[in-house]
Every structure is written in structure tokens, then in C-alpha cells.
Design a protein around this motif. Sequence first.
Motif, PDB file in Angstrom:
ATOM      1  N   GLU A 171       0.724  -1.200  -0.076  1.00  0.00           N
ATOM      2  CA  GLU A 171       0.107  -0.025   0.018  1.00  0.00           C
ATOM      3  C   GLU A 171       0.845   1.347  -0.164  1.00  0.00           C
ATOM      4  O   GLU A 171       1.941   1.362   0.417  1.00  0.00           O
ATOM      5  N   TYR A 172       0.262   2.328  -0.563  1.00  0.00           N
ATOM      6  CA  TYR A 172       0.707   3.855  -0.246  1.00  0.00           C
ATOM      7  C   TYR A 172      -0.136   4.308   0.911  1.00  0.00           C
ATOM      8  O   TYR A 172      -1.340   4.276   0.652  1.00  0.00           O
ATOM      9  N   HIS A 173       0.557   4.838   1.858  1.00  0.00           N
ATOM     10  CA  HIS A 173      -0.227   5.605   2.780  1.00  0.00           C
ATOM     11  C   HIS A 173       0.070   7.060   2.443  1.00  0.00           C
ATOM     12  O   HIS A 173       1.069   7.663   2.725  1.00  0.00           O
ATOM     13  N   ILE A 174      -1.089   7.607   2.307  1.00  0.00           N
ATOM     14  CA  ILE A 174      -1.169   9.237   2.077  1.00  0.00           C
ATOM     15  C   ILE A 174      -1.925   9.966   3.112  1.00  0.00           C
ATOM     16  O   ILE A 174      -2.994   9.723   3.359  1.00  0.00           O
ATOM     17  N   GLY A 175      -1.141  10.714   3.746  1.00  0.00           N
ATOM     18  CA  GLY A 175      -1.986  11.780   4.889  1.00  0.00           C
ATOM     19  C   GLY A 175      -1.515  13.033   4.825  1.00  0.00           C
ATOM     20  O   GLY A 175      -0.597  13.552   4.347  1.00  0.00           O
ATOM     21  N   VAL A 176      -2.905  13.909   4.979  1.00  0.00           N
ATOM     22  CA  VAL A 176      -2.803  15.264   5.038  1.00  0.00           C
ATOM     23  C   VAL A 176      -2.858  15.830   6.469  1.00  0.00           C
ATOM     24  O   VAL A 176      -3.976  15.652   7.104  1.00  0.00           O
ATOM     25  N   GLU A 177      -1.744  16.498   6.866  1.00  0.00           N
ATOM     26  CA  GLU A 177      -1.399  16.954   8.240  1.00  0.00           C
ATOM     27  C   GLU A 177      -1.691  18.389   8.295  1.00  0.00           C
ATOM     28  O   GLU A 177      -1.414  19.163   7.459  1.00  0.00           O
ATOM     29  N   ASP A 178      -2.277  18.617   9.325  1.00  0.00           N
ATOM     30  CA  ASP A 178      -2.701  20.115   9.582  1.00  0.00           C
ATOM     31  C   ASP A 178      -2.556  20.580  11.046  1.00  0.00           C
ATOM     32  O   ASP A 178      -2.112  20.111  11.839  1.00  0.00           O
ATOM     33  N   ASN A 179      -2.152  21.810  11.147  1.00  0.00           N
ATOM     34  CA  ASN A 179      -1.832  22.380  12.558  1.00  0.00           C
ATOM     35  C   ASN A 179      -3.267  23.080  13.231  1.00  0.00           C
ATOM     36  O   ASN A 179      -3.187  23.950  13.912  1.00  0.00           O
ATOM     37  N   GLY A 180      -4.394  22.600  12.916  1.00  0.00           N
ATOM     38  CA  GLY A 180      -5.654  23.170  13.421  1.00  0.00           C
ATOM     39  C   GLY A 180      -6.094  22.733  14.688  1.00  0.00           C
ATOM     40  O   GLY A 180      -5.497  22.336  15.441  1.00  0.00           O
ATOM     41  N   ALA A 181      -7.620  22.815  14.611  1.00  0.00           N
ATOM     42  CA  ALA A 181      -8.123  22.562  15.707  1.00  0.00           C
ATOM     43  C   ALA A 181      -7.962  20.926  16.397  1.00  0.00           C
ATOM     44  O   ALA A 181      -8.121  20.942  17.525  1.00  0.00           O
ATOM     45  N   GLY A 182      -7.833  20.020  15.648  1.00  0.00           N
ATOM     46  CA  GLY A 182      -7.573  18.607  16.021  1.00  0.00           C
ATOM     47  C   GLY A 182      -8.805  18.137  16.605  1.00  0.00           C
ATOM     48  O   GLY A 182      -9.895  18.393  16.369  1.00  0.00           O
ATOM     49  N   PHE A 183      -8.671  16.948  17.300  1.00  0.00           N
ATOM     50  CA  PHE A 183      -9.907  16.262  17.614  1.00  0.00           C
ATOM     51  C   PHE A 183      -9.530  15.324  18.918  1.00  0.00           C
ATOM     52  O   PHE A 183      -8.243  14.975  19.107  1.00  0.00           O
TER      53      PHE A 183
END
Length: 393
Positions: free
Chosen positions: A315-327
Motif C-alpha cells: 500500500e501507499y499511505h497518504i496523509g494530510v497533516e494540519d496544525n488546526g483544531a484537532g480532535f
Amino acid sequence: MPHDPTTDLQQRVQVLEAEREAWQHALTLFSEAPAPYLLLNSQGRVQEANAAACTLLGYGAEALRGRPFARFLSPGGQGTFEWLLGQAGGPAPRARAEAQLLHADGTLLDVLLDLAAPAPGSGPGPLRLIVTDITPYKEAHRSLLDTAASQDAQLQAGATRFRAAQQELEGVVTVVVQQLQLPVARAMNYLGLTRRALGEEVPEAVARPLLQSERAVQQIIALLASVDRYLQMRRMRLGLRRVDLERVLREVLKHAQPMMADRHVHITHDPLPTVQGDSQALFVILDEYVANALKYSKGREIARIHLRVRETDTEYHIGVEDNGAGFNMRQKDRLFHLFGRLHPSRSYEGTGVGLVTVRRLCERFGGRVWAEGKPDQGATFWFAWPKPPVLLD
């Protein structure tokens, strides 16, 4: 001392008596054996049959002697028996096959035939045939096959009914969405005209409900658009071809320009692979993830978004990371469910349909989705893309 012929004769008699007793014992064991047992000559004719064999065939021992055993088999079983005779005369002294036996009353029985020739080096002798009645097992097997076939037909019919109901439901929802779009747009225009007609000097008691009404209608418009996009995704005709994710990302960022207007947004990415997939589907997936990251990082002075890439053997694992509100990770299971919002709509716009669209698209290619995050420390939304993918319905 002279040789005594009487002693030799007595010893010979004793040997013959022992052989006769052994033969009688063997005949008793043969006759009383619980399994149907027959002795055949090299041409397959019956020489002897025990009581169990006579019962199974429905004939007495005298009626069986000298008759070809193949005559007690169905036409198909006769060919099988000829093959067994050939095997027993070859290098393998034992052979086994299934056949159908014809009882004296005309009943057909399913039987297992075990034919054995004399052991190598033991000299000539009869062929030994054991006949095992397997009719109950064959009937049980046929019953199981019939049951399995019936259940499979029921499952197929149920699946057909489910698909028809699903298509009907999607059709109804599509019509409802289309029918609502025009009156909702008119309502939005009417509220805008009303606000402008009232001018700037509007009492708070009027302005506040009017503004809330506009926001509510905007949410309805966004929800209709999201549901329409979800339905379009379900009907999307997908294919498999080479897709350069770098190129897809460039198109996604062009589409996201309005969301980045008047904001400080810093977007970076690892080298993105070329995968087997559908460019339209991958655009929707990355577009939803990037839009999600932009939305939940709007409270940051500088929004930082980074696309991560990990690769495994499959597999390829593609992740979109942000510095936002989170959860909170305890609520992660709600993220990819329909309308599964974790934040109030007054803080972050959205309908809770976008991530469901991503999950459904990934699953159609045999992929999967998940997310990681911490409150107020950002989040990373992942999808695993198989190599190669298998396109599912």
C-alpha cells in the motif's frame, strides 16, 4: 537308528490339520466379517461372497458364484469396475473408486469399491473386493449441495432486491435534492433582498433573526451540494490507470484557492507517487482532505498543511497533516460516518458528508481511511491506497 516313516506321516498329518484349521478360521472370519466382502478371479467373476455382501446385493452366495461382478453395477459403474481391474493388475496392488450398485429389488445404492490384488511375492490368488454402502453419506452430501444452492439463490435474490431498493432510494434522494435546490435558492435571494431593502438602520430584533435565517439557508444549500456530490460519487464510473498524484495535487490546490484567499497558508508535501487508480476519484479524496485541513486551521495565524507519504509492500499511505483544531481520539470513529461532525457548525462550516465520500471512494478500490489527532494540536487524515488496487462495486 533307522528312520521311522510313521513319525513322518504323523507330522505331515499334524501340518495338514493345522492348515485346515487355519483355513476354516479364515473362512469363518471371511463369512462373518461385518463389511461386504467378495473374492474375485482375475476376470472379475465372483468366487465367494460373505453374508454381508449377499445382504447388500440381495442374492445368495450360490447365485453370485461365477457371475461377473460388473453385472451388479450401473452402466457407468461397469466402466469404473473395469478400470479398477486394470489398476489391480498393474504395479499398484490396490485401487478405490465410487460406483452405483444395483440391488436385486432394483434399488440403486452408492458404494465405495476397494479392490486389492494378492501381495507381491505371495503367489497367485483371488482379488479381494470390499464394498461399502455410502448411500446415506451421498444423500447427505446432495442435501447439503441442494441447501447451499438454495441459500445461494436466496442470497442472490436478496442482493438483487437490495440493489433495486438502493437504486430507488438514491433516485428518490436525487429528485428531492434537485427539487429543493430552486426553492432554497429563491429563499436565499429573498432574504438578501429583504436585508438590503431594510437598509443599514435595522433594529437588532429584526437584524439578528434575519441573519440567522440566512445562515440556516446557507447550511441547507451546502448540505444539498454535499449530498449531491456524494450521490454523484456513488454513480461515478471508475477505471484503473496510472495517476500521477503530484499532478492531482496541483489541480486540488487550484480548486482550493478561494479558501486560501486573504490567509497565510503554507502547504508542503513529500514526493508523491504515481499509483494505479482513477484520477477523478483521487482528486475528490485529496480535495476533501485539503479542504478539511484548510477549514480546521483557519484559526491559525499561519496554516501549515503537509502531505505525508509512507509506503509498505502492498500500500501507499497518504496523509494530510494540519496544525488546526484537532480532535479527541476517543471520538475518531464518528469522523467517517454520515453527518459525523465533531465540532459545532457555528465554529466550523460543513455538513459531515465529505469524509464519508472519501471513505466510500477508497473502499471501492479496496483501500481504507483513518485519522489521528489531538485537541488544539492538529490532525492527520490518512488513506491507504492498494498497489495494485482492485476495483469493487
